[in-house]
Design an enzyme around this catalytic site. Structure first.
Site, PDB file in Angstrom:
ATOM      1  N   CYS A 186       6.001  -7.690   7.458  1.00 45.42           N
ATOM      2  CA  CYS A 186       6.969  -7.118   8.397  1.00 45.42           C
ATOM      3  C   CYS A 186       7.402  -8.203   9.371  1.00 45.42           C
ATOM      4  O   CYS A 186       6.606  -9.044   9.763  1.00 45.42           O
ATOM      5  CB  CYS A 186       6.321  -5.956   9.158  1.00 45.42           C
ATOM      6  SG  CYS A 186       7.476  -5.064  10.213  1.00 45.42           S
ATOM      7  N   CYS A 228       4.404  -6.442  15.554  1.00 46.30           N
ATOM      8  CA  CYS A 228       3.669  -5.678  16.574  1.00 46.30           C
ATOM      9  C   CYS A 228       2.251  -6.244  16.709  1.00 46.30           C
ATOM     10  O   CYS A 228       1.583  -6.518  15.713  1.00 46.30           O
ATOM     11  CB  CYS A 228       3.612  -4.204  16.190  1.00 46.30           C
ATOM     12  SG  CYS A 228       5.252  -3.488  16.011  1.00 46.30           S
ATOM     13  N   GLU A 247       0.813  -1.219   0.000  1.00 52.65           N
ATOM     14  CA  GLU A 247       0.000   0.000   0.000  1.00 52.65           C
ATOM     15  C   GLU A 247       0.849   1.272   0.000  1.00 52.65           C
ATOM     16  O   GLU A 247       1.941   1.296   0.554  1.00 52.65           O
ATOM     17  CB  GLU A 247      -0.847   0.045   1.276  1.00 52.65           C
ATOM     18  CG  GLU A 247      -1.802  -1.103   1.406  1.00 52.65           C
ATOM     19  CD  GLU A 247      -2.473  -1.126   2.766  1.00 52.65           C
ATOM     20  OE1 GLU A 247      -3.298  -2.024   2.972  1.00 52.65           O
ATOM     21  OE2 GLU A 247      -2.181  -0.267   3.620  1.00 52.65           O
ATOM     22  N   CYS A 255      -2.043   1.321   8.564  1.00 43.02           N
ATOM     23  CA  CYS A 255      -1.140   0.455   7.808  1.00 43.02           C
ATOM     24  C   CYS A 255      -1.654  -0.977   7.662  1.00 43.02           C
ATOM     25  O   CYS A 255      -2.052  -1.624   8.605  1.00 43.02           O
ATOM     26  CB  CYS A 255       0.169   0.589   8.574  1.00 43.02           C
ATOM     27  SG  CYS A 255       1.254  -0.699   8.795  1.00 43.02           S
ATOM     28  N   CYS A 281       2.731   8.509   1.895  1.00 45.82           N
ATOM     29  CA  CYS A 281       3.183   7.502   2.851  1.00 45.82           C
ATOM     30  C   CYS A 281       3.549   6.250   2.065  1.00 45.82           C
ATOM     31  O   CYS A 281       2.708   5.695   1.357  1.00 45.82           O
ATOM     32  CB  CYS A 281       2.038   7.241   3.828  1.00 45.82           C
ATOM     33  SG  CYS A 281       2.330   5.888   4.956  1.00 45.82           S
ATOM     34  N   SER A 315      10.104   6.360   9.632  1.00 45.69           N
ATOM     35  CA  SER A 315       9.471   5.947  10.890  1.00 45.69           C
ATOM     36  C   SER A 315       9.946   4.544  11.235  1.00 45.69           C
ATOM     37  O   SER A 315       9.911   3.642  10.410  1.00 45.69           O
ATOM     38  CB  SER A 315       7.950   5.955  10.714  1.00 45.69           C
ATOM     39  OG  SER A 315       7.318   5.401  11.859  1.00 45.69           O
ATOM     40  N   GLY A 362       5.716  -2.361   6.587  1.00 43.22           N
ATOM     41  CA  GLY A 362       7.097  -2.797   6.755  1.00 43.22           C
ATOM     42  C   GLY A 362       7.919  -1.904   7.659  1.00 43.22           C
ATOM     43  O   GLY A 362       7.511  -0.799   8.024  1.00 43.22           O
ATOM     44  N   CYS A 375      -0.742  -4.345  14.981  1.00 42.56           N
ATOM     45  CA  CYS A 375      -0.596  -3.926  13.587  1.00 42.56           C
ATOM     46  C   CYS A 375      -1.034  -5.021  12.625  1.00 42.56           C
ATOM     47  O   CYS A 375      -0.588  -6.162  12.720  1.00 42.56           O
ATOM     48  CB  CYS A 375       0.863  -3.542  13.332  1.00 42.56           C
ATOM     49  SG  CYS A 375       1.209  -3.217  11.589  1.00 42.56           S
ATOM     50  N   LEU A 397       7.264   4.821  19.610  1.00 42.60           N
ATOM     51  CA  LEU A 397       7.581   4.463  20.999  1.00 42.60           C
ATOM     52  C   LEU A 397       6.439   3.652  21.628  1.00 42.60           C
ATOM     53  O   LEU A 397       6.632   2.546  22.108  1.00 42.60           O
ATOM     54  CB  LEU A 397       7.862   5.735  21.804  1.00 42.60           C
ATOM     55  CG  LEU A 397       8.463   5.511  23.171  1.00 42.60           C
ATOM     56  CD1 LEU A 397       9.850   4.886  23.078  1.00 42.60           C
ATOM     57  CD2 LEU A 397       8.543   6.825  23.957  1.00 42.60           C
TER      58      LEU A 397
HETATM   59  N1  SAH Z   1       7.409  -0.020  10.810  1.00 36.61           N
HETATM   60  C1  SAH Z   1       7.465   1.362  11.006  1.00 36.61           C
HETATM   61  C2  SAH Z   1       6.705   2.172   9.975  1.00 36.61           C
HETATM   62  C3  SAH Z   1       5.415   1.588   9.510  1.00 36.61           C
HETATM   63  S1  SAH Z   1       4.109   1.494  10.673  1.00 36.61           S
HETATM   64  C4  SAH Z   1       6.986   1.724  12.401  1.00 36.61           C
HETATM   65  O1  SAH Z   1       6.454   0.853  13.088  1.00 36.61           O
HETATM   66  O2  SAH Z   1       7.188   2.864  12.799  1.00 36.61           O
HETATM   67  C5  SAH Z   1       3.599   3.200  10.666  1.00 36.61           C
HETATM   68  C6  SAH Z   1       2.817   3.628  11.882  1.00 36.61           C
HETATM   69  O3  SAH Z   1       1.505   3.033  11.867  1.00 36.61           O
HETATM   70  C7  SAH Z   1       3.487   3.210  13.187  1.00 36.61           C
HETATM   71  O4  SAH Z   1       3.640   4.312  14.052  1.00 36.61           O
HETATM   72  C8  SAH Z   1       2.505   2.202  13.723  1.00 36.61           C
HETATM   73  O5  SAH Z   1       2.581   2.139  15.091  1.00 36.61           O
HETATM   74  C9  SAH Z   1       1.169   2.691  13.180  1.00 36.61           C
HETATM   75  N2  SAH Z   1       0.098   1.694  13.258  1.00 36.61           N
HETATM   76  C10 SAH Z   1       0.171   0.359  13.026  1.00 36.61           C
HETATM   77  N3  SAH Z   1      -1.035  -0.224  13.243  1.00 36.61           N
HETATM   78  C11 SAH Z   1      -1.877   0.758  13.637  1.00 36.61           C
HETATM   79  C12 SAH Z   1      -3.262   0.790  14.000  1.00 36.61           C
HETATM   80  N4  SAH Z   1      -4.001  -0.296  14.012  1.00 36.61           N
HETATM   81  N5  SAH Z   1      -3.803   1.988  14.332  1.00 36.61           N
HETATM   82  C13 SAH Z   1      -3.047   3.117  14.308  1.00 36.61           C
HETATM   83  N6  SAH Z   1      -1.764   3.154  13.965  1.00 36.61           N
HETATM   84  C14 SAH Z   1      -1.167   1.987  13.630  1.00 36.61           C
HETATM   85 FE1  SF4 Z   2       5.278  -2.973  13.797  1.00 39.07          FE
HETATM   86 FE2  SF4 Z   2       5.617  -1.043  11.931  1.00 39.07          FE
HETATM   87 FE3  SF4 Z   2       6.066  -3.644  11.347  1.00 39.07          FE
HETATM   88 FE4  SF4 Z   2       3.571  -2.819  11.772  1.00 39.07          FE
HETATM   89  S1  SF4 Z   2       4.896  -2.185  10.134  1.00 39.07           S
HETATM   90  S2  SF4 Z   2       4.543  -4.708  12.579  1.00 39.07           S
HETATM   91  S3  SF4 Z   2       3.887  -1.246  13.332  1.00 39.07           S
HETATM   92  S4  SF4 Z   2       7.177  -2.405  12.817  1.00 39.07           S
END
Ligand code: SAH
Ligand code: SF4
Length: 358
Positions: A123, A127, A90, A347, A116, A205, A173, A130, A229
């Protein structure tokens, strides 16, 4: 096995001039790619046919196809893009500021946009909040696939080359897990003859791979970083971001302190707010303490729920109270407005909806 070819978007102009002879043809082709957004050799009118045939056997111009597009009422457009091997990812077109008009309806300042981009299919970080993480890791994007996202979206929105645009590496990612291709894409974006997007307009990020933050810093590319964070103690952060075990909060803070930043700028800390997990004032208090000797700004993000997630979106009043606490204690703090909330713009959410893969 599907045959894939390198994309011309993988190359800097200098490299392309080595690949393509005579080199003035490489310049013309570069111009077609970045000034005219030509997707194919066929579109390149002043290039001799024989050269086009020769090049098309080895290379593809734009390796991406738009397979789905969802437009939000706020101007956000979410794209599902397919690559040569059939995999998808995406990219999101975000309207940051409306055009400004005077009393006669004349535009004196054009609308401002940010793109973006994704850096991987899936990934590895995993997380728990996510959606991208749910499908596991498939592969890194090439530099060309990263660069082509911006070209494709600018073209689709008729956004001319010389109009300014910001890039955030916040799509699918973990950018620092694909550092070589990320760094290449950053450099290609900067090219004067290309899109000419300076490093200051690019923000990486990261979920906080502290050793890679150092590596990115050593490369001295001039980009901004944003740190996801999300928690102020290691126990909760490890629950949300399992690789926090290897890269804990203090290792990230130390790496950020070593990172070369423009003295006028601040490091962005993203804090995903989840109801009853990290939305209380004692967390806000700890956050202030954690960031006290860093030039930081905090961006609070509403958790965006999706089917099957164990987490909930925080209430607006808790969010505002959290923000107020940070501001009253000297931190710059914004709340990310939920752009594209009606089109599942967090994402990984469009991919999930279209393909129902996970
Ligand atoms: N991997 C990197 C960049 C991609 S994720 C990172 O984690 O920073 C980009 C942002 O989307 C991150 O800040 C992540 O925490 C946020 N994100 C992921 N899932 C989300 C959700 N369900 N609701 C809101 N933000 C989310
Ligand atoms: Fe975590 Fe960013 Fe990877 Fe989603 S894309 S699993 S928020 S590191």
């Amino acid at each position: 096995m599907i045959e894939t070819k390198p994309s011309l978007y993988d190359f800097s102009l200098k490299e392309l001039m080595q690949e393509i002879q005579p080199s003035f043809r490489a310049k013309q082709i570069f111009n077609w790619m970045y000034h005219q957004y030509a997707d194919d050799f066929d579109d390149m009118k002043n290039i001799p046919n024989a050269l086009k045939v020769e090049l098309s056997q080895k290379y593809i111009v734009n390796p991406l196809n738009i397979v789905n597009k969802e437009e939000s009422t706020d101007g956000t457009i979410k794209y599902l893009l397919q690559m040569q091997d059939g995999k998808t990812m995406e990219a999101v077109w975000l309207k940051m500021k409306d055009a400004q008009t005077d009393e006669n309806g004349e535009v004196f300042q054009e609308a401002k946009y940010t793109i973006c981009v994704s850096t991987q299919v899936g990934c590895k970080v995993g997380c728990t909040f996510c959606l991208t993480a749910k499908g596991g890791f498939t592969r890194n994007l090439t530099a060309g696939e990263i660069v082509a996202q911006v070209v494709t979206l600018k073209k689709d929105n008729n956004h001319k080359r010389n109009r300014k645009i910001n890039i955030v590496y916040m799509g699918m990612g973990e950018p620092l897990d694909n550092l070589t291709n990320l760094a290449k894409a950053i450099e290609v974006f900067k090219e004067d003859e290309g899109l000419c997007i300076g490093a200051k307009r690019q923000t990486v990020s990261t979920s906080g791979l502290s050793n890679k933050i150092d590596k990115l810093g050593e490369m001295d590319l001039g980009v901004h970083i944003a740190i996801s964070l999300h928690a102020v103690d290691d126990e909760l952060r490890t629950e949300l971001i399992p690789m926090n075990k290897a890269h804990n909060i203090s290792s990230i803070i130390e790496a950020v302190k070593r990172f070369p930043i423009d003295t006028r700028k601040r490091v962005m800390f993203e804090y995903l707010v989840i109801k009853n997990k990290n939305d209380d004032i004692s967390s806000a208090k700890k956050l202030v303490k954690l960031l006290c000797d860093i030039k930081a700004k905090v961006n609070l993000i509403y958790f965006n729920p999706y089917p099957g997630t164990p987490y909930d979106r925080p209430t607006k009043s808790d969010m505002l109270a959290f923000q107020e606490y940070l501001i009253n204690h000297g931190l710059l703090c914004t709340i990310r407005d939920s752009k594209g909330i009606d089109i599942s713009a967090a994402c990984g959410q469009l991919k999930e909806k279209v393909e129902g893969e996970i």
